[in-house]
Design an enzyme around this catalytic site. Structure first.
Site, PDB file in Angstrom:
ATOM      1  N   HIS A 108       0.695  -1.230   0.055  1.00 38.75           N
ATOM      2  CA  HIS A 108       0.148  -0.020  -0.328  1.00 38.75           C
ATOM      3  C   HIS A 108       0.905   1.035  -0.044  1.00 38.75           C
ATOM      4  CE1 HIS A 108       1.021   1.042   4.135  1.00 38.75           C
ATOM      5  NE2 HIS A 108       0.796  -0.251   4.568  1.00 38.75           N
ATOM      6  N   SER A 118       0.922   5.105   4.331  1.00 39.13           N
ATOM      7  CA  SER A 118       0.027   5.681   5.212  1.00 39.13           C
ATOM      8  C   SER A 118      -0.206   6.659   6.532  1.00 39.13           C
ATOM      9  CB  SER A 118      -0.423   4.559   6.165  1.00 39.13           C
ATOM     10  OG  SER A 118       0.107   4.268   6.822  1.00 39.13           O
ATOM     11  N   GLU A 137      -1.834  -7.212   7.715  1.00 44.10           N
ATOM     12  CA  GLU A 137      -0.208  -6.344   8.403  1.00 44.10           C
ATOM     13  C   GLU A 137      -0.046  -7.912   9.201  1.00 44.10           C
ATOM     14  OE1 GLU A 137       2.394  -6.797   8.281  1.00 44.10           O
ATOM     15  OE2 GLU A 137       3.022  -4.307   7.916  1.00 44.10           O
ATOM     16  N   HIS A 174       0.607  -5.500   2.304  1.00 45.44           N
ATOM     17  CA  HIS A 174       1.536  -5.011   3.571  1.00 45.44           C
ATOM     18  C   HIS A 174       2.365  -4.903   3.280  1.00 45.44           C
ATOM     19  CE1 HIS A 174      -2.646  -3.307   5.503  1.00 45.44           C
ATOM     20  NE2 HIS A 174      -3.273  -4.412   4.763  1.00 45.44           N
ATOM     21  N   ARG A 210      -6.301   1.179   3.912  1.00 41.16           N
ATOM     22  CA  ARG A 210      -4.889   1.598   3.462  1.00 41.16           C
ATOM     23  C   ARG A 210      -4.434   0.282   2.469  1.00 41.16           C
ATOM     24  NH1 ARG A 210      -3.118  -0.313   8.796  1.00 41.16           N
ATOM     25  NH2 ARG A 210      -1.421  -1.696   8.811  1.00 41.16           N
TER      26      ARG A 210
END
Length: 248
Positions: free
Chosen positions: A9, A12, A87, A182, A60
């Site tokens: 991603h 964030s 994640e 992630h 995210r």
């Protein structure tokens, strides 16, 4: 040739603030939005035409996938979400500043919790407000599957069955598959696909928003893997990821 494209991603808001995020649901920063759009642009220019995509339960990663598909005019394709792509859960470190924690516990201890293959950070309690046990997105999961902390080994254990049961068959069928997830869920998959040792994967870093391509033959034998982008810039970004948790 079969092509699997992995994208961590975009940056964030907590990446930007250098905080441990894990299963905490935070959004993309302005930079993260730009990274996701740029990833979509690169994939469009490379001629990818995905028919299916996968992501986690976390905003995210979901937003990154949507922005990529929007850039590619592919928002209509099926997308599948799984907690197994989430994640790594950082336990009691979630929400805390990485550099500040390194100052408190020392670089060595934080690096052990952050990057050890089989030593997780101290767990959250069941009743900690950061615990995912009461999060509605995990309501249908068996409680034993919902972590309160994880090491990378635990992420490998939950990620690889999903690869074998869901993603790998989809890749054989559709020829091209996109996964937006992630740093650690993707590292878990990379470890398996490249048959890396725990020591090797601990030194491997995936930068945000950079498409990472795996090419396979029809029997899913890996032929080659590569990032799409400038090699020197990607090397610099990978080094930045490695140095995030060092005290100032």
């Amino acid at each position: 040739m079969l092509k699997l494209v992995l994208v961590r991603h975009g940056e964030s808001t907590w990446n930007k603030a250098n905080r441990f995020t894990g299963w905490t649901d935070v959004g993309l920063s302005e930079k993260g939005v730009k990274e996701a759009k740029e990833a979509g642009k690169k994939l469009r220019e490379e001629g990818y035409q995905f028919k299916i995509a996968y992501t986690s339960y976390l905003t995210r990663a979901i937003k990154t996938l949507w922005l990529i598909l929007e850039e590619m005019d592919l928002m209509w394709i099926p997308e599948y979400k799984s907690w197994r792509l989430n994640e790594k859960h950082y336990g009691m470190l979630q929400g805390l500043n990485k550099a500040e924690m390194a100052g408190k516990y020392g670089d060595e201890q934080i690096q052990l919790w952050r990057r050890s293959y089989d030593t997780p950070p101290p767990p959250l309690s069941d009743h900690d407000e950061r615990s995912p046990l009461e999060d509605p997105r995990y309501a249908d999961l068996d409680k034993k599957d919902i972590p309160l902390t994880e090491a990378l080994k635990d992420v490998v254990d939950r990620m690889i069955p999903y690869w074998k049961k869901e993603i790998a068959p989809a890749l054989k069928k559709n020829k091209e598959v996109l996964v937006a997830a992630h740093g650690n869920s993707l590292r878990a998959l990379v470890k398996y696909l490249k048959d890396m040792t725990p020591k090797e994967i601990l030194k491997f870093n995936i930068p945000t928003g950079i498409p990472y391509v795996f090419e396979f033959d029809e029997e899913l034998n890996l032929q080659k893997d590569y990032f799409i982008g400038d090699p020197e810039e990607i090397k610099k970004l990978m080094e930045q990821v490695a140095n995030q948790a060092k005290k100032k």
